[in-house]
Design an enzyme around this catalytic site. Structure first.
Site: not given
Length: 311
Positions: A302, A232, A183
């Site tokens: 995130e 998420s 990520r």
């Protein structure tokens, strides 16, 4: 006069540049998947790569802050809006290109194209390998910038090169020269991703379709796709799952204002209707704090926070 930025002359100055569309005080909540946040001081859509380079040169010379907004799928805009320039690349700024050989193919897309375009063109050209991206919302530029993915793979597994515009011009960067991880991607500072080239093998299309259908089915069953959300909220910590940790500290379903920890998946925040960025950030912070204090794990968001957050 700009909504939220009443003394701003920035939109007028930007209007003197050629090849860009400028909107003063543009509402940004509708451009994010969670549907919260204030306006942009100046929302700019370049109509060509040259216009984007000229814009970036102007921003550098004038010291104006730059924010790039992709599909808004993992972006939290502050209630006070975003000062400076917010750039959004049109989805049709670049044509889609396909070069397919006997064993593999290269697919090239503009950064403003939706992720689903890659999956559609992959199948149309007899290619496989990016099934894990099926169902992920947002743009391909955003996916590359955050190295989006699932437990089955990440974006840079199928990226060959990324084209980036800076104030000095536009150029391709091969994947080998782009530091990236879970990520996370390190792209040139002040640059804007303009195109992405994917390298995919030929393979079993029926198996590919089955994998994508199964993934989409799982998402529909386990994620609140019918409500405004980020996807998420936190990256999974090593050896564990953020959703499990959040549920273990009894925050599943918890509400602050009009934002809620999803009752379907604890690593998702949903907008119940009328939520503010303050509601969402308060809930995100509570989730992070409670897991740290009770489970000793520091969850890493995130979600990208941009703009001005008001107390």
């Amino acid at each position: 006069m700009t909504a939220g930025f009443p003394s701003s002359t920035l939109p007028e100055r930007l209007g003197r540049l050629s090849g860009v569309d400028v909107t003063a005080g543009a509402p940004l909540a509708p451009l994010t998947s969670v549907r919260v946040g204030g306006p942009a001081e100046a929302l700019v859509r370049p109509r060509s790569p040259d216009a984007l380079v000229a814009l970036l040169r102007f921003l550098r010379e004038e010291g104006v802050p730059l924010t790039v907004l992709g599909g808004g799928a993992n972006t939290l805009v502050g209630d006070g809006g975003i000062p400076g320039v917010t750039v959004k690349l049109p989805s049709d700024l670049f044509p889609e290109l396909a070069e397919v050989g006997a064993e593999e193919g290269r697919l090239t897309f503009g950064a403003g194209a939706a992720i689903v375009r890659l999956c559609n063109q992959m199948r149309a050209n007899g290619l496989v390998g990016a099934e894990f991206l099926a169902g992920i919302p947002g743009t391909l530029g955003g996916a590359v910038t955050m190295n989006a993915g699932t437990k089955n793979g990440e974006c840079y597994r199928v990226v060959e090169a990324v084209e980036v515009a800076t104030a000095d011009g536009v150029g391709w960067i091969p994947k080998a020269r782009i530091p990236h991880g879970y990520r996370h991607t390190e792209l040139p500072r002040g640059g804007v991703v303009t195109r992405i080239r994917f390298l995919l093998p030929k393979g079993d299309l029926e198996a590919s379709k089955k994998a994508m259908d199964e993934d989409l089915g799982y998402r529909k069953r386990s994620q609140p796709l019918s409500q405004p959300n980020f996807g998420s909220v936190f990256a999974n910590p090593p050896g564990d799952f953020a959703g499990r940790l959040i549920e273990s500290v009894n925050l599943k379903g918890h509400i602050i204002g009009r934002a809620q920890v999803s009752t379907l998946h604890a690593n998702w925040i949903v907008n119940l209707g009328g939520a503010t960025a303050h509601d969402v950030l308060s809930l995100l912070t509570l989730m992070q704090t409670r897991v740290r204090e009770e489970r000793g794990v520091e969850l890493q968001p995130e979600v990208k926070r941009v703009g001005v957050f008001q107390p």
